[in-house]
Design a protein around this motif. Sequence first.
Motif, mmCIF file in Angstrom:
data_model
loop_
_atom_site.group_PDB
_atom_site.id
_atom_site.type_symbol
_atom_site.label_atom_id
_atom_site.label_comp_id
_atom_site.label_asym_id
_atom_site.label_seq_id
_atom_site.Cartn_x
_atom_site.Cartn_y
_atom_site.Cartn_z
ATOM 1 N N UNK A 1 0.846 -1.171 0.000
ATOM 2 C CA UNK A 1 0.000 0.000 0.000
ATOM 3 C C UNK A 1 0.893 1.237 0.000
ATOM 4 N N UNK A 2 0.523 2.210 -0.802
ATOM 5 C CA UNK A 2 1.290 3.433 -0.924
ATOM 6 C C UNK A 2 0.471 4.603 -0.398
ATOM 7 N N UNK A 3 1.036 5.361 0.532
ATOM 8 C CA UNK A 3 0.353 6.532 1.072
ATOM 9 C C UNK A 3 1.259 7.743 0.923
ATOM 10 N N UNK A 4 0.837 8.675 0.113
ATOM 11 C CA UNK A 4 1.596 9.906 -0.070
ATOM 12 C C UNK A 4 1.058 10.961 0.891
ATOM 13 N N UNK A 5 1.946 11.578 1.640
ATOM 14 C CA UNK A 5 1.554 12.627 2.580
ATOM 15 C C UNK A 5 2.275 13.913 2.225
ATOM 16 N N UNK A 6 1.613 15.025 2.468
ATOM 17 C CA UNK A 6 2.285 16.309 2.283
ATOM 18 C C UNK A 6 3.193 16.539 3.488
ATOM 19 N N UNK A 7 4.100 17.480 3.344
ATOM 20 C CA UNK A 7 5.003 17.799 4.453
ATOM 21 C C UNK A 7 4.212 18.331 5.643
ATOM 22 N N UNK A 8 3.143 19.064 5.381
ATOM 23 C CA UNK A 8 2.308 19.585 6.459
ATOM 24 C C UNK A 8 1.628 18.450 7.224
ATOM 25 N N UNK A 9 1.136 17.463 6.507
ATOM 26 C CA UNK A 9 0.519 16.305 7.164
ATOM 27 C C UNK A 9 1.552 15.553 7.996
ATOM 28 N N UNK A 10 2.754 15.417 7.466
ATOM 29 C CA UNK A 10 3.812 14.721 8.195
ATOM 30 C C UNK A 10 4.160 15.470 9.482
ATOM 31 N N UNK A 11 4.189 16.793 9.439
ATOM 32 C CA UNK A 11 4.469 17.583 10.643
ATOM 33 C C UNK A 11 3.383 17.357 11.698
ATOM 34 N N UNK A 12 2.143 17.327 11.261
ATOM 35 C CA UNK A 12 1.033 17.102 12.204
ATOM 36 C C UNK A 12 1.126 15.715 12.838
ATOM 37 N N UNK A 13 1.518 14.727 12.064
ATOM 38 C CA UNK A 13 1.684 13.366 12.605
ATOM 39 C C UNK A 13 2.799 13.356 13.640
ATOM 40 N N UNK A 14 3.911 14.007 13.348
ATOM 41 C CA UNK A 14 5.040 14.045 14.291
ATOM 42 C C UNK A 14 4.671 14.767 15.581
ATOM 43 N N UNK A 15 3.752 15.738 15.510
ATOM 44 C CA UNK A 15 3.299 16.436 16.722
ATOM 45 C C UNK A 15 2.590 15.487 17.681
#
Length: 50
Positions: A1-15
């Motif tokens: 499965x491939x999931x592309x995330x934007x950098x903004x989404x990645x920042x929110x996940x890391x928070x």
Amino acid sequence: MYMALTEEQAREIRKLGITVIEWKWCVKENVNVFIYIMNKAIGKATGISL
């Protein structure tokens, strides 16, 4: 499965206190992300790896 995330989404996940890879694993394995984060926090607090 491939999931592309934007950098903004990645920042929110890391928070949330988890890595993007951990988040993707939770989604892939159908694991509740909140429970995963709580287990990770409890493990750090007690020194026990869950």
